[in-house]
Design a protein around this motif. Structure first.
Motif, PDB file in Angstrom:
ATOM      1  N   GLY A 101       0.794  -1.234   0.000  1.00  0.00           N
ATOM      2  CA  GLY A 101       0.000   0.000   0.000  1.00  0.00           C
ATOM      3  C   GLY A 101       0.820   1.276   0.000  1.00  0.00           C
ATOM      4  O   GLY A 101       0.329   2.311   0.453  1.00  0.00           O
ATOM      5  N   PHE A 102       2.049   1.244  -0.474  1.00  0.00           N
ATOM      6  CA  PHE A 102       2.821   2.482  -0.578  1.00  0.00           C
ATOM      7  C   PHE A 102       2.115   3.424  -1.540  1.00  0.00           C
ATOM      8  O   PHE A 102       1.571   3.006  -2.570  1.00  0.00           O
ATOM      9  N   ARG A 103       2.146   4.731  -1.241  1.00  0.00           N
ATOM     10  CA  ARG A 103       1.338   5.691  -1.990  1.00  0.00           C
ATOM     11  C   ARG A 103       1.778   5.872  -3.441  1.00  0.00           C
ATOM     12  O   ARG A 103       0.967   6.213  -4.288  1.00  0.00           O
ATOM     13  N   THR A 104       3.043   5.653  -3.770  1.00  0.00           N
ATOM     14  CA  THR A 104       3.471   5.837  -5.163  1.00  0.00           C
ATOM     15  C   THR A 104       3.292   4.579  -6.014  1.00  0.00           C
ATOM     16  O   THR A 104       3.505   4.622  -7.227  1.00  0.00           O
ATOM     17  N   TYR A 105       2.902   3.472  -5.385  1.00  0.00           N
ATOM     18  CA  TYR A 105       2.679   2.219  -6.113  1.00  0.00           C
ATOM     19  C   TYR A 105       1.175   2.032  -6.292  1.00  0.00           C
ATOM     20  O   TYR A 105       0.497   1.429  -5.475  1.00  0.00           O
ATOM     21  N   ASN A 106       0.650   2.555  -7.399  1.00  0.00           N
ATOM     22  CA  ASN A 106      -0.793   2.588  -7.623  1.00  0.00           C
ATOM     23  C   ASN A 106      -1.326   1.379  -8.386  1.00  0.00           C
ATOM     24  O   ASN A 106      -2.526   1.212  -8.496  1.00  0.00           O
ATOM     25  N   SER A 107      -0.435   0.557  -8.955  1.00  0.00           N
ATOM     26  CA  SER A 107      -0.909  -0.590  -9.729  1.00  0.00           C
ATOM     27  C   SER A 107       0.038  -1.775  -9.551  1.00  0.00           C
ATOM     28  O   SER A 107       1.190  -1.617  -9.139  1.00  0.00           O
ATOM     29  N   LYS A 108      -0.485  -2.946  -9.897  1.00  0.00           N
ATOM     30  CA  LYS A 108       0.325  -4.160  -9.808  1.00  0.00           C
ATOM     31  C   LYS A 108       1.426  -4.119 -10.865  1.00  0.00           C
ATOM     32  O   LYS A 108       1.334  -3.383 -11.853  1.00  0.00           O
ATOM     33  N   ALA A 109       2.421  -4.957 -10.655  1.00  0.00           N
ATOM     34  CA  ALA A 109       3.543  -5.022 -11.596  1.00  0.00           C
ATOM     35  C   ALA A 109       3.077  -5.466 -12.976  1.00  0.00           C
ATOM     36  O   ALA A 109       3.541  -4.952 -13.996  1.00  0.00           O
ATOM     37  N   GLU A 110       2.132  -6.404 -13.032  1.00  0.00           N
ATOM     38  CA  GLU A 110       1.627  -6.900 -14.320  1.00  0.00           C
ATOM     39  C   GLU A 110       0.913  -5.798 -15.097  1.00  0.00           C
ATOM     40  O   GLU A 110       0.979  -5.762 -16.320  1.00  0.00           O
ATOM     41  N   ASP A 111       0.257  -4.883 -14.377  1.00  0.00           N
ATOM     42  CA  ASP A 111      -0.409  -3.769 -15.052  1.00  0.00           C
ATOM     43  C   ASP A 111       0.601  -2.718 -15.528  1.00  0.00           C
ATOM     44  O   ASP A 111       0.416  -2.103 -16.579  1.00  0.00           O
ATOM     45  N   THR A 112       1.670  -2.537 -14.763  1.00  0.00           N
ATOM     46  CA  THR A 112       2.703  -1.566 -15.119  1.00  0.00           C
ATOM     47  C   THR A 112       3.555  -2.066 -16.275  1.00  0.00           C
ATOM     48  O   THR A 112       3.825  -1.333 -17.224  1.00  0.00           O
ATOM     49  N   TRP A 113       3.980  -3.308 -16.182  1.00  0.00           N
ATOM     50  CA  TRP A 113       4.801  -3.953 -17.225  1.00  0.00           C
ATOM     51  C   TRP A 113       4.081  -5.206 -17.712  1.00  0.00           C
ATOM     52  O   TRP A 113       4.347  -6.314 -17.224  1.00  0.00           O
ATOM     53  N   PRO A 114       3.168  -5.091 -18.666  1.00  0.00           N
ATOM     54  CA  PRO A 114       2.422  -6.274 -19.128  1.00  0.00           C
ATOM     55  C   PRO A 114       3.356  -7.332 -19.728  1.00  0.00           C
ATOM     56  O   PRO A 114       4.323  -7.021 -20.414  1.00  0.00           O
ATOM     57  N   ASN A 115       3.064  -8.582 -19.443  1.00  0.00           N
ATOM     58  CA  ASN A 115       3.802  -9.755 -19.933  1.00  0.00           C
ATOM     59  C   ASN A 115       5.245  -9.866 -19.435  1.00  0.00           C
ATOM     60  O   ASN A 115       5.986 -10.740 -19.873  1.00  0.00           O
ATOM     61  N   MET A 116       5.658  -8.967 -18.549  1.00  0.00           N
ATOM     62  CA  MET A 116       7.042  -9.002 -18.082  1.00  0.00           C
ATOM     63  C   MET A 116       7.338 -10.244 -17.245  1.00  0.00           C
ATOM     64  O   MET A 116       8.451 -10.780 -17.316  1.00  0.00           O
ATOM     65  N   LYS A 117       6.364 -10.734 -16.502  1.00  0.00           N
ATOM     66  CA  LYS A 117       6.581 -11.933 -15.699  1.00  0.00           C
ATOM     67  C   LYS A 117       6.941 -13.114 -16.607  1.00  0.00           C
ATOM     68  O   LYS A 117       7.888 -13.852 -16.343  1.00  0.00           O
ATOM     69  N   TRP A 118       6.213 -13.272 -17.698  1.00  0.00           N
ATOM     70  CA  TRP A 118       6.481 -14.352 -18.657  1.00  0.00           C
ATOM     71  C   TRP A 118       7.852 -14.166 -19.314  1.00  0.00           C
ATOM     72  O   TRP A 118       8.622 -15.121 -19.454  1.00  0.00           O
ATOM     73  N   ILE A 119       8.174 -12.930 -19.723  1.00  0.00           N
ATOM     74  CA  ILE A 119       9.468 -12.637 -20.356  1.00  0.00           C
ATOM     75  C   ILE A 119      10.619 -12.953 -19.403  1.00  0.00           C
ATOM     76  O   ILE A 119      11.624 -13.555 -19.792  1.00  0.00           O
ATOM     77  N   LEU A 120      10.468 -12.558 -18.145  1.00  0.00           N
ATOM     78  CA  LEU A 120      11.529 -12.829 -17.161  1.00  0.00           C
ATOM     79  C   LEU A 120      11.714 -14.324 -16.918  1.00  0.00           C
ATOM     80  O   LEU A 120      12.847 -14.794 -16.755  1.00  0.00           O
ATOM     81  N   GLU A 121      10.625 -15.071 -16.909  1.00  0.00           N
ATOM     82  CA  GLU A 121      10.730 -16.529 -16.742  1.00  0.00           C
ATOM     83  C   GLU A 121      11.449 -17.174 -17.936  1.00  0.00           C
ATOM     84  O   GLU A 121      12.279 -18.058 -17.756  1.00  0.00           O
ATOM     85  N   VAL A 122      11.122 -16.717 -19.140  1.00  0.00           N
ATOM     86  CA  VAL A 122      11.784 -17.249 -20.345  1.00  0.00           C
ATOM     87  C   VAL A 122      13.275 -16.915 -20.325  1.00  0.00           C
ATOM     88  O   VAL A 122      14.124 -17.764 -20.610  1.00  0.00           O
ATOM     89  N   LEU A 123      13.617 -15.678 -19.975  1.00  0.00           N
ATOM     90  CA  LEU A 123      15.024 -15.284 -19.898  1.00  0.00           C
ATOM     91  C   LEU A 123      15.769 -16.069 -18.828  1.00  0.00           C
ATOM     92  O   LEU A 123      16.936 -16.445 -19.012  1.00  0.00           O
ATOM     93  N   ASP A 124      15.099 -16.322 -17.718  1.00  0.00           N
ATOM     94  CA  ASP A 124      15.707 -17.117 -16.645  1.00  0.00           C
ATOM     95  C   ASP A 124      16.062 -18.520 -17.142  1.00  0.00           C
ATOM     96  O   ASP A 124      17.180 -19.013 -16.911  1.00  0.00           O
TER      97      ASP A 124
END
Length: 138
Positions: free
Chosen positions: A101-124
């Protein structure tokens, strides 16, 4: 013994020795026993026949792996992996900031960087495979 009175060798293991005429001591003559044996003993044992092409390919692979260019490539891949890990840490931090609930973090990571979770898993997985191949090649 060392003084030459009995049958012992006065030199280190593997040295060829002779008895000197003036002092009566055993003295090394400077040649290694293995070199003498290599000259006077014929080879006996199994012989593995390999084609020269296989040997040439193995030598080319060894030279490639031991080259400075290969070392530079592996170093570059390590740096790229470190950068990907930094991005992954930032991505995880965005999610944690939103969940806490930090005030400058208004959205989830997936909303901020779409598909980044999948990209990071592939790169890993990619870096994992590259490093495994490098270890097996060495």
């Amino acid at each position: 013994g060392i003084d030459g009175t009995s049958g012992g060798l006065g030199a280190g293991l593997g040295d060829v020795v002779t008895k000197t005429s003036t002092s009566g001591l055993w003295a090394p003559v400077g040649m290694r026993l293995s070199a003498l044996l290599a000259q006077s003993v014929s080879f006996s044992g199994s012989i593995t026949v390999r084609s020269s092409r296989t040997t040439d390919n193995a030598m080319k692979m060894r030279n490639l792996i031991m080259s400075q260019g290969f070392e530079m490539l592996v170093s570059l891949i390590i740096v790229l992996n470190a950068l990907v890990l930094a991005v992954q840490l930032q991505y995880t931090g965005l999610d944690m900031g939103y969940e806490l609930g930090f005030r400058t973090y208004n959205s989830k990571a997936e909303d901020t960087w779409p598909n980044m979770k999948w990209i990071l898993e592939v790169l890993d997985k990619f870096f994992l495979m590259v490093f495994m191949v490098e270890i097996l090649a060495r």
